[in-house]
Write a protein that holds these residues in place. Sequence first.
Motif, mmCIF file in Angstrom:
data_model
loop_
_atom_site.group_PDB
_atom_site.id
_atom_site.type_symbol
_atom_site.label_atom_id
_atom_site.label_comp_id
_atom_site.label_asym_id
_atom_site.label_seq_id
_atom_site.Cartn_x
_atom_site.Cartn_y
_atom_site.Cartn_z
ATOM 1 N N SER A 41 -1.358 -4.834 3.556
ATOM 2 C CA SER A 41 -0.750 -3.808 2.773
ATOM 3 C C SER A 41 -1.111 -2.237 3.659
ATOM 4 O O SER A 41 -0.243 -0.935 3.368
ATOM 5 N N TRP A 42 -2.414 -1.935 3.680
ATOM 6 C CA TRP A 42 -3.055 -1.318 4.504
ATOM 7 C C TRP A 42 -2.327 -0.394 5.783
ATOM 8 O O TRP A 42 -2.195 0.565 5.369
ATOM 9 N N GLY A 43 -2.159 -1.173 6.703
ATOM 10 C CA GLY A 43 -1.276 -1.118 7.912
ATOM 11 C C GLY A 43 0.199 0.059 7.299
ATOM 12 O O GLY A 43 0.881 0.431 7.337
ATOM 13 N N TYR A 44 0.731 -1.024 6.215
ATOM 14 C CA TYR A 44 2.328 -0.761 5.520
ATOM 15 C C TYR A 44 1.714 1.042 5.026
ATOM 16 O O TYR A 44 2.682 1.681 5.106
ATOM 17 N N ALA A 45 0.635 0.844 3.901
ATOM 18 C CA ALA A 45 0.298 2.499 3.555
ATOM 19 C C ALA A 45 0.450 3.532 4.508
ATOM 20 O O ALA A 45 0.832 4.478 4.040
ATOM 21 N N VAL A 46 -0.073 2.800 5.590
ATOM 22 C CA VAL A 46 -0.027 4.265 6.042
ATOM 23 C C VAL A 46 1.577 4.371 7.076
ATOM 24 O O VAL A 46 2.347 5.674 7.667
ATOM 25 N N GLU A 47 1.528 3.488 7.289
ATOM 26 C CA GLU A 47 3.025 3.254 8.653
ATOM 27 C C GLU A 47 4.693 4.053 7.654
ATOM 28 O O GLU A 47 5.484 4.986 7.933
ATOM 29 N N TRP A 48 5.033 3.778 5.944
ATOM 30 C CA TRP A 48 5.707 4.722 4.737
ATOM 31 C C TRP A 48 5.984 5.793 5.232
ATOM 32 O O TRP A 48 6.928 6.972 5.735
ATOM 33 N N PRO A 49 4.613 6.795 5.285
ATOM 34 C CA PRO A 49 4.518 8.473 5.039
ATOM 35 C C PRO A 49 5.277 8.513 6.765
ATOM 36 O O PRO A 49 5.529 9.586 6.514
ATOM 37 N N ILE A 50 4.805 7.929 7.810
ATOM 38 C CA ILE A 50 4.975 7.946 8.380
ATOM 39 C C ILE A 50 6.128 8.428 9.362
ATOM 40 O O ILE A 50 6.935 9.329 9.163
ATOM 41 N N PHE A 51 7.346 6.739 8.421
ATOM 42 C CA PHE A 51 8.336 7.298 8.891
ATOM 43 C C PHE A 51 9.220 8.054 8.027
ATOM 44 O O PHE A 51 10.365 8.495 8.684
#
Length: 149
Positions: A41-51
Amino acid sequence: MKRLWTPAWIARHVAMVVLVTAFLALGWWQVSRAAAGNAISWGYAVEWPIFAGFVVFVWWREVRHALRDAEAGPTAAVGEASEAGDPTVERAEAVEGAGVRPRPGIGRPVRVTRTVGGHGEEDAELAAYNRYLSWLNANPGAKPGDYPG
């Protein structure tokens, strides 16, 4: 600025706000999952703000594009209705004269005759392509797969 308050633009503004809010909420949700022990989930936690940032970037780019078109609107139309010469060139000259950069347009395919070896022989591949373009022009509702040649 009135151009940005049409119904279509209001829908774009609302969509941007909804998407950014949803993407940031999903990012926060992934942070809480990651804190609970889910390492991926750390990867997704970074990915969503990039989106969310990408949505803001696209929205801002479209706003700038609309405002630029609003400023250059009357000038860009000069020369489009001209029958003599290439309207793309005339429009570019009119826009350059007004101090605005011209944007390339997409035009219809142009038939070109190319010779092989300078002996006046037409290139067979180019001739076949030109026949195909002529067929497409004569059959506007046809699909490329319908071409008999």
